[in-house]
Design a protein around this motif. Sequence first.
Motif, mmCIF file in Angstrom:
data_model
loop_
_atom_site.group_PDB
_atom_site.id
_atom_site.type_symbol
_atom_site.label_atom_id
_atom_site.label_comp_id
_atom_site.label_asym_id
_atom_site.label_seq_id
_atom_site.Cartn_x
_atom_site.Cartn_y
_atom_site.Cartn_z
ATOM 1 N N GLN A 369 0.856 -1.190 0.000
ATOM 2 C CA GLN A 369 0.000 0.000 0.000
ATOM 3 C C GLN A 369 0.888 1.234 0.000
ATOM 4 O OE1 GLN A 369 -2.582 -1.611 3.517
ATOM 5 N NE2 GLN A 369 -3.485 0.323 2.875
ATOM 6 N N ASN A 395 1.916 4.916 8.167
ATOM 7 C CA ASN A 395 0.694 4.235 7.740
ATOM 8 C C ASN A 395 0.277 3.194 8.783
ATOM 9 O OD1 ASN A 395 -1.049 3.943 5.108
ATOM 10 N ND2 ASN A 395 0.800 5.048 4.528
ATOM 11 N N TRP A 398 -3.017 0.726 9.456
ATOM 12 C CA TRP A 398 -3.413 -0.489 8.737
ATOM 13 C C TRP A 398 -2.841 -1.751 9.347
ATOM 14 C CZ3 TRP A 398 -7.449 0.631 6.403
ATOM 15 C CH2 TRP A 398 -7.596 1.808 5.669
ATOM 16 N N HIS A 401 -4.774 -4.944 10.316
ATOM 17 C CA HIS A 401 -5.157 -5.803 9.202
ATOM 18 C C HIS A 401 -4.051 -6.820 8.907
ATOM 19 C CE1 HIS A 401 -6.746 -7.112 5.366
ATOM 20 N NE2 HIS A 401 -5.636 -6.743 4.768
ATOM 21 N N LYS A 404 -3.774 -9.579 11.429
ATOM 22 C CA LYS A 404 -4.764 -10.613 11.131
ATOM 23 C C LYS A 404 -4.264 -11.546 10.009
ATOM 24 C CE LYS A 404 -9.127 -12.068 11.467
ATOM 25 N NZ LYS A 404 -9.714 -12.547 12.707
ATOM 26 N N CYS A 416 -5.364 -9.175 -3.115
ATOM 27 C CA CYS A 416 -6.392 -8.204 -3.516
ATOM 28 C C CYS A 416 -5.889 -6.775 -3.430
ATOM 29 C CB CYS A 416 -7.628 -8.355 -2.633
ATOM 30 S SG CYS A 416 -8.422 -9.935 -2.836
ATOM 31 N N PRO A 417 -6.088 -5.999 -4.485
ATOM 32 C CA PRO A 417 -5.650 -4.606 -4.443
ATOM 33 C C PRO A 417 -6.483 -3.756 -3.478
ATOM 34 C CG PRO A 417 -6.845 -5.049 -6.468
ATOM 35 C CD PRO A 417 -6.708 -6.353 -5.759
ATOM 36 N N THR A 418 -5.872 -2.696 -2.971
ATOM 37 C CA THR A 418 -6.546 -1.741 -2.093
ATOM 38 C C THR A 418 -6.493 -0.373 -2.763
ATOM 39 O OG1 THR A 418 -4.522 -1.047 -1.006
ATOM 40 C CG2 THR A 418 -5.611 -2.988 -0.099
ATOM 41 N N PRO A 419 -7.286 0.573 -2.261
ATOM 42 C CA PRO A 419 -7.048 1.948 -2.707
ATOM 43 C C PRO A 419 -5.602 2.320 -2.361
ATOM 44 C CG PRO A 419 -9.060 1.815 -1.390
ATOM 45 C CD PRO A 419 -8.378 0.487 -1.267
ATOM 46 N N ASP A 420 -5.079 3.383 -2.948
ATOM 47 C CA ASP A 420 -3.708 3.800 -2.671
ATOM 48 C C ASP A 420 -2.723 2.708 -3.072
ATOM 49 O OD1 ASP A 420 -1.755 5.540 -1.917
ATOM 50 O OD2 ASP A 420 -2.020 5.282 0.241
ATOM 51 N N GLN A 421 -2.904 2.219 -4.305
ATOM 52 C CA GLN A 421 -2.053 1.140 -4.786
ATOM 53 C C GLN A 421 -0.654 1.629 -5.127
ATOM 54 O OE1 GLN A 421 -3.403 -1.608 -8.026
ATOM 55 N NE2 GLN A 421 -5.379 -1.145 -7.098
#
Lengths: 463, 406
Positions: A369, A395, A398, A401, A404, A416-421
């Motif tokens: 990210q 950052n 995050w 996450h 986990k 899986c992509p996230t915003p702010d790639q």
Amino acid sequence: MTSADNLRAFKRDGRIVVVGASLAGLRAAEALRDEGFTGSLTMIGDELGEPYDRPPLSKQVLTGWVSAGDTTLPRRRDINAEWLLGVPASGLDLATNHVRLADGREIPFDRVLISTGVRARPWFVESEAALDGVFVVRTREHAEGLQRALAAGPSRVLVIGAGFTGSEIASICRERDIPVTVAELAPAPLVGALGAMIGDVAADMQRAHGVDLRCGVKVTRLEGDAQGRFRRAHFDDGSTIDADVAVVALGGIRNTEWLRDSGLAAGVWGIACDTGCRALDLNGLITDDIFVAGDVARCPNPIYEYRLISLEHWANAVEQAQVAAHNMVSGQADRWPHLSIPVFWSIQFGVNIKSVGVPTFADEVVVSQGSVSDRRFVAAYGYRGRVTAAVSFNNAKWLDHYRKLIETAAPFPPPCPTPDQPVDMKPVPVDFPGPTLLAQGATVVVTGHDPGERRVTAAQYHR
Amino acid sequence: MTTTEMPGTLRRILDYSSRADPYPLYAELRETPVARQEDGSYVVSTYRELTQLLHDPHLSSDVRNLARPMPSAEGGGTPAFINVDPPEHDRLRRMAMRHFGPPHTPGMVAGMQGDLTAIVSGLIDDFAGKEQIDIVDDFAYPFPVTVICHLLGVPREDEPRFRLWVNDIINSIDYDPKIDPKEKLENGVRARQDLREYIGGLLEQRHGRPGDDLLSRLANDDGPDGRMTDAEIVATANLLLIAGHETTVNLITNGMLTLLRHPEVLQRLRDEPGLVVPLVEELLRYEPPVHIIPWRAAYSDIAVGDTVIPKGSQIMLMLASGSRDPNRFHDPDRFDPDRRDNQHLGFGSGIHLCFGGPLARLETQIALTELVRRLDRPSLVTDPPPYRRSPVLRGPIHLNVEQGAG
């Protein structure tokens, strides 16, 4: 008496001794009282004064914002303990259950918690370490002394070692507009903890803030003047640098020497224990009444293939102390395992660096990210296709996450992509400096032949 | 995962008839932690799943990431940071936070203590001679509105104008095309337009005139991220004005209602003023001002609990339900100001954690302390009180209290 009766009697009027009165020791003592332990509690510590918090010593204390004396740890409750401060423990007798102090006193116990932590690794030449202007940073007094030296406006500071402490101190020098040179044996700062990719980012960050960063070099000699003041450092490439202050930031030494004859599995790596914080003896057998917590503990972590890991992290000390205290006053069936995922943080050059998991337990790393060039990103670490750690620059929100993902052995790289790639999401080798940098001598030898007579004994410590 | 029957639990929660006590319905909802609705959206109601999602970078706050775009009252304006993803979100929030909290402005909220106490005292002084007090109209509304106006640099006397706009905007937040009249949305769109123009007008006067209020600071800021565009400043100020209006009103009113329902706690607060700090935290868990985050979008497939929420899905987060989850909080339906480890969802969690949380805390702490100290044997006139329409920002529309009773 049943064992439940024994436990009740122990909780009521047993004797617990805590050796090491810093964060882990204090939190364990508080947790023992929370758990209903009403017996006698003795706190042994080699430093005088109340337990204090260490993270600010390389940060806010050195900027002068917080005075070293204002770092006393908050008390979460009254612990009603006897404090034996200013004298280190010098031995542990498991046959008679006594802690021996350096002044000859013997303190009896039913159960003991060892939380003696780590001390700063001193400069390897004693006479050079004694020069005026040469510092380490581990205690309040160290930080106070260095703060005064920085406030005096030195012409240049030399920081030896670009791990977290060294990098934080270099950052503070720049914040105070003091010229600073950082000398690091590895190819980049932080590389031993976080690998080459983050190391390169850290190196750029230091240089962008005006640090004279010299990697791959070794400081060979600290030179003083006639008054015994540090003046000049010599490097192995023949070059020199003039400076008034040298900060030796070469990591720590675990305080286990006092246990050499105790029969515990204690050595340079720490004191081995199970996830219930019970110490192992030299033979690797579990003990019943000896518990370990904090920087000095070396505990298996099932997530990381049950490897024994010692962590010099604030949160680990707190969590391990909680588990150790609980287990000290609980029956076998009610014991907890210490299974938390390691977390630590640093602040340097205006960036909050935070990590979850064990970044050294990885073969690949990927920016998952954000943007490295903007110095706000998360990098995920993977080992054989699963996520094992993550490091964030500005950052940190995050990281829960990623914790986990580590706990659930989620696939690496995260699919899986996230915003702010990030622009580039290709994993690269994590690239840690080889183990030769870290190698230590053997600590034990095995004797005997029959299964009934095979035993481990401590070897002489190699220098 | 199951598909709930219509009219399902959610429909009944949104229905006004359950406004006074939605909590039994939340318990019903939690039987399916991640529940797919008939329209393909998902409702999440349990603490662990909620916190997991709130920290999941795949959860988007940008309406464009919904597979089926929602009718929105934004009306094409620049969205405020609450409806933006990183990195834009981070930049906008950081630029606003520069003027509101640490590290750049650390003493801001704490420094307001004296002013806040003075406003509260003045409002309570005005109770004198009244037989009945409406905690909402006489206190919990005017207090935070005065504060947010002062903070933003919005003239207090304009309040009657923007109160109507704010009402229409709040009403449109939970617009549901299946059951609501279209005017509800249209009124919201118009109100946002009007409010934008109004704030834009104020902003124009602030350029080149440095001042202490937030509008002036944002208009003249030269921080490391540069300066917000005028549209960004207007969106930010709108957000703070609305949030500063509606949430704290509910928190203070819910607080007084809860104290009047728990007279032994009210008495304790009178005797030990220090109790107010954990008490307000418990209030944020037990009767929070924001019950629901009405929508977020799955940017990619998101695994949560036993469910994979497909990319593009709309996700509704039932925060108030999570704060009453018995798998996280012992005896969750008990109001217990001594509760330890109270990590409620009253301010949300993750990167969108309530921007004004520190101010809301201080406002409510001061408000409840002073109300309890100065009201003489207060008692509720009607219980339950009448509620506002919104299931999202939930709170009484009036809270009538008598003094000196028995």
